[in-house]
Scaffold this active site. Structure first.
Site, mmCIF file in Angstrom:
data_model
loop_
_atom_site.group_PDB
_atom_site.id
_atom_site.type_symbol
_atom_site.label_atom_id
_atom_site.label_comp_id
_atom_site.label_asym_id
_atom_site.label_seq_id
_atom_site.Cartn_x
_atom_site.Cartn_y
_atom_site.Cartn_z
ATOM 1 N N HIS A 99 5.794 -0.352 4.993
ATOM 2 C CA HIS A 99 7.216 -0.079 5.223
ATOM 3 C C HIS A 99 7.275 0.704 6.541
ATOM 4 C CE1 HIS A 99 6.926 0.002 0.768
ATOM 5 N NE2 HIS A 99 8.156 -0.442 0.751
ATOM 6 N N ASP A 102 6.420 4.275 6.175
ATOM 7 C CA ASP A 102 5.030 4.644 5.850
ATOM 8 C C ASP A 102 4.257 4.986 7.116
ATOM 9 O OD1 ASP A 102 5.696 3.628 3.348
ATOM 10 O OD2 ASP A 102 4.731 1.692 3.729
ATOM 11 N N GLU A 230 11.426 -9.912 -3.070
ATOM 12 C CA GLU A 230 10.571 -9.445 -4.167
ATOM 13 C C GLU A 230 11.463 -9.092 -5.354
ATOM 14 O OE1 GLU A 230 7.610 -6.513 -3.001
ATOM 15 O OE2 GLU A 230 7.781 -5.568 -4.963
ATOM 16 N N ASP A 305 7.987 1.072 -13.481
ATOM 17 C CA ASP A 305 7.015 0.440 -12.604
ATOM 18 C C ASP A 305 5.829 1.403 -12.443
ATOM 19 O OD1 ASP A 305 6.292 -1.618 -10.917
ATOM 20 O OD2 ASP A 305 7.623 -1.068 -9.279
ATOM 21 N N ASP A 337 -0.071 -3.525 -4.543
ATOM 22 C CA ASP A 337 1.038 -2.572 -4.657
ATOM 23 C C ASP A 337 0.723 -1.706 -5.880
ATOM 24 O OD1 ASP A 337 3.352 -1.205 -4.467
ATOM 25 O OD2 ASP A 337 4.684 -2.929 -4.517
HETATM 26 C C1 XLS Z 1 8.858 -1.264 -5.649
HETATM 27 C C2 XLS Z 1 8.364 -2.355 -4.836
HETATM 28 C C3 XLS Z 1 8.021 -2.003 -3.395
HETATM 29 C C4 XLS Z 1 7.943 -3.243 -2.581
HETATM 30 C C5 XLS Z 1 8.040 -3.052 -1.118
HETATM 31 O O1 XLS Z 1 8.919 -1.357 -6.856
HETATM 32 O O2 XLS Z 1 7.288 -2.949 -5.489
HETATM 33 O O3 XLS Z 1 6.854 -1.259 -3.336
HETATM 34 O O4 XLS Z 1 6.792 -3.957 -2.854
HETATM 35 O O5 XLS Z 1 9.199 -2.402 -0.746
HETATM 36 NI NI NI Z 2 6.055 -4.415 -4.702
HETATM 37 NI NI NI Z 3 7.108 -2.395 -7.619
#
Ligand code: XLS
Ligand code: NI
Ligand code: NI
Length: 438
Positions: A99, A102, A230, A305, A337
Site C-alpha cells: 500500500h 506502507d 478484492e 479477518d 496477506d
Molecule cells: C484487508 C485486506 C487488505 C488488502 C489490501 O482485509 O485483505 O489487506 O489485501 O488492501
Molecule cells: Ni487482502
Molecule cells: Ni484481509
C-alpha cells in the site's frame, strides 16, 4: 547492514529434514505440472504485515519491534526496504505487494507524502534490481486515515473522493514505475453502517467512477496489467460493497469494468462471507476473472479477518486445484496477506511463519496435481452430467427442446426415480488416499 543476522538463506532439504529453517516441501526448481514450483506458486511478501504489523490489537499495544533500528519515520521507512529485501532474498520470495502508506510516512500534507514516496521508491527500485525481485501489485491505503471515516470513493464528500483519487494516481504511478502487472482495489471503507444515512446507488456509481478514472489514467501511461477487486463481506464496515466474488462480478458488469478487472481472492475473506476459499476461486474462474490470491487463513470460530499464515493443507490443496484448473497464474500470484500471531513475536517467527505458509502451498500444489493426474474425481463429475451428451439431454443443451417438447417427453417416461448416488464420502476418501496414502 544485516537485519536478520542469525538466519541464513532458507534451502530445500526435503520431507525428512527436521531443520525447521528449511523447506521440507517447497522445492523451487522442481517441476510440477509442466512448470517449476516457483513459477506455479509465485509467492509474494506483503509489505504491511511483514514490515509493518507489530502485534497491536484492540486490547494491547505492539509486541514486535518493526522499526528496524530507524530513529525517524523516514529512516524507518528506508530500513524497511533493506530489511524487506534481505528477508525476501533469504526466503527465496520473488515478489512483493504494497500500500502507498506502507512505504513512506504520510507527513503533514499530501505533497509531503508524495515527496516521501519519491525518496523511497528509487531505493526500492535499486533493491529490486539487485535481488531480481519484482512487484506483484500495488494499492493505495484509502481506509486508515480519519478522512476516510465515511468512505473514500463512496464518501458523501467530494473533497474526500478527490483525495482518494490523488492517492490512487500516485500509487498507480509507483506501480507502473516498478513494472508490476497488477493493481488492487480493496474497499476498506467502501460500504455502509446504516441505510438510514446512505444513498447506496449513488455510492456504487461513484465507486465505479473512480475505478474507471484509474483504468483510463493507467492505460494512458501504457499500463497493460490487470486491475483487481478484492472481495470482502464485512470489516471494517458492517456491509462492504465488494461482498463476495459473485457480488463483485455483478458490479463489474453493471459498470462495464469486466474487461479491465479480475478478482484478488483472499482465503479469510471467503470465510467471513461463509463461503469456502475454493468456492470464491471457482466463481472467479468460471466468470473468466481469476486473477490473484491473498494467501492466508481465518479461524472458523472467530468472526474477523485473523490473517493467519495458511497451514491447512486441505485448503491449500483445493485452492491450488482451482489455480491449476484456471491454467495457473498469469499476472497474479500468492501474496501472503498474513501475519504471525501476536505471541509469535520474534524475527525468527517471521521466517518460521513464511516457511510454514510456503510449505503448505507446496504441499497443496503437489496434492492438487496428483488429484488431477489420478483423474477419478474429474471422471466422476464428467460421468455425473453425461445424460446431457445425447438424446433428450443433448436436445436441451442444443436448444432443440423447449418446454412443450420436454413435457411430451416427460409424459412418456412414466416414473422418474433418481437413485444416482452423489458419492460424497467416496470422493472425500479419494482425496484422503491421495493426500496420505503412499
Ligand atoms: C484487508 C485486506 C487488505 C488488502 C489490501 O482485509 O485483505 O489487506 O489485501 O488492501
Ligand atoms: Ni487482502
Ligand atoms: Ni484481509
Amino acid at each position: 547492514m544485516e537485519f536478520f543476522e542469525s538466519i541464513k538463506k532458507i534451502q530445500y532439504e526435503g520431507a525428512q529434514s527436521k531443520n525447521m529453517y528449511s523447506f521440507r516441501h517447497y522445492n523451487p526448481d522442481e517441476i510440477i505440472g509442466g512448470k517449476t514450483m516457483k513459477e506455479q506458486l509465485k509467492f509474494a511478501m506483503s509489505w504491511w504485515h511483514t514490515l509493518g504489523a507489530d502485534g497491536t490489537d484492540m486490547f494491547g499495544s505492539g509486541t514486535m519491534d518493526k522499526t528496524f533500528g530507524g530513529k525517524t519515520p523516514m529512516e524507518t521507512a528506508k530500513n524497511k526496504v533493506y530489511a524487506g529485501f534481505e528477508f525476501m532474498n533469504k526466503m527465496g520470495i520473488e515478489y512483493f505487494c504494497f500500500h502507498d502508506k506502507d512505504l513512506a510516512p504520510e507527513g503533514e500534507s499530501l505533497a509531503e507524502f508524495q515527496k516521501n514516496l519519491d525518496e523511497i521508491v528509487p531505493i526500492i527500485k535499486e533493491q529490486m534490481q539487485k535481488y531480481n525481485i519484482k512487484l506483484l501489485w500495488g494499492t493505495a491505503n484509502c481506509f486508515n486515515h480519519p478522512r476516510y471515516v465515511h468512505g473514500a470513493a463512496t464518501s458523501p464528500y467530494a473533497d474526500v473522493f478527490a483525495y482518494a483519487a490523488a492517492q490512487i494516481k500516485k500509487a498507480l504511478d509507483i506501480t507502473i514505475e516498478l513494472g508490476a502487472k497488477g493493481y488492487v482495489f480493496w474497499g476498506g471503507r467502501e460500504g455502509y453502517e446504516t441505510l438510514l444515512n446512505t444513498d447506496m446507488k449513488f455510492e456504487l456509481d461513484n465507486m465505479a467512477r473512480l475505478m474507471k478514472m484509474a483504468v483510463e489514467y493507467a492505460r494512458s501511461k501504457g499500463y497493460d496489467g490487470d486491475f483487481y477487486i478484492e472481495p470482502k463481506p464485512k470489516e471494517p464496515t458492517k456491509h462492504q460493497y465488494d461482498f463476495d466474488a459473485a457480488t463483485v462480478m455483478n458490479f463489474l458488469r453493471t459498470y462495464g469494468l469486466e474487461k479491465d478487472f479480475k478478482l484478488n481472492i483472499e482465503a479469510n475473506h471467503a470465510t467471513l462471507a461463509k463461503h469456502t476459499f475454493e468456492h470464491e476461486l471457482q466463481i472467479a474462474r468460471i466468470n473468466g476473472a481469476f486473477g490473484s490470491i491473498d494467501a492466508n487463513q481465518g479461524d472458523e470460530h472467530l468472526g474477523w479477518d485473523t490473517d493467519q499464515f495458511p497451514t491447512n493443507v486441505y485448503s491449500t490443496t483445493y485452492c491450488m486445484l482451482e489455480v491449476l484448473r484456471a491454467g495457473g497464474f498469469t499476472n497474479g500470484g500468492l501474496n501472503f496477506d498474513a501475519k504471525s500471531r501476536r505471541g509469535s513475536m520474534t524475527p525468527e517467527d517471521l521466517f518460521l511463519s513464511y516457511i510454514a505458509g510456503m510449505d503448505s502451498f507446496a504441499l497443496g500444489l503437489k496434492n492438487a496435481y496428483k488429484i488431477i493426474e489420478d483423474g477419478r474425481i474429474d471422471d466422476f463429475v464428467k460421468q455425473r452430467y453425461s445424460s446431457y451428451k445425447d438424446g433428450i439431454g443433448a436436445d436441451i443443451i442444443n436448444g432443440k427442446a423447449g418446454l412443450k417438447e420436454l413435457s411430451d417427453y416427460a409424459l412418456s417416461l412414466g416414473k422418474v426415480d433418481n437413485k444416482e448416488s452423489a458419492r460424497q464420502e467416496y470422493l472425500e476418501s479419494i482425496v484422503n488416499d491421495i493426500l496420505f496414502g503412499k
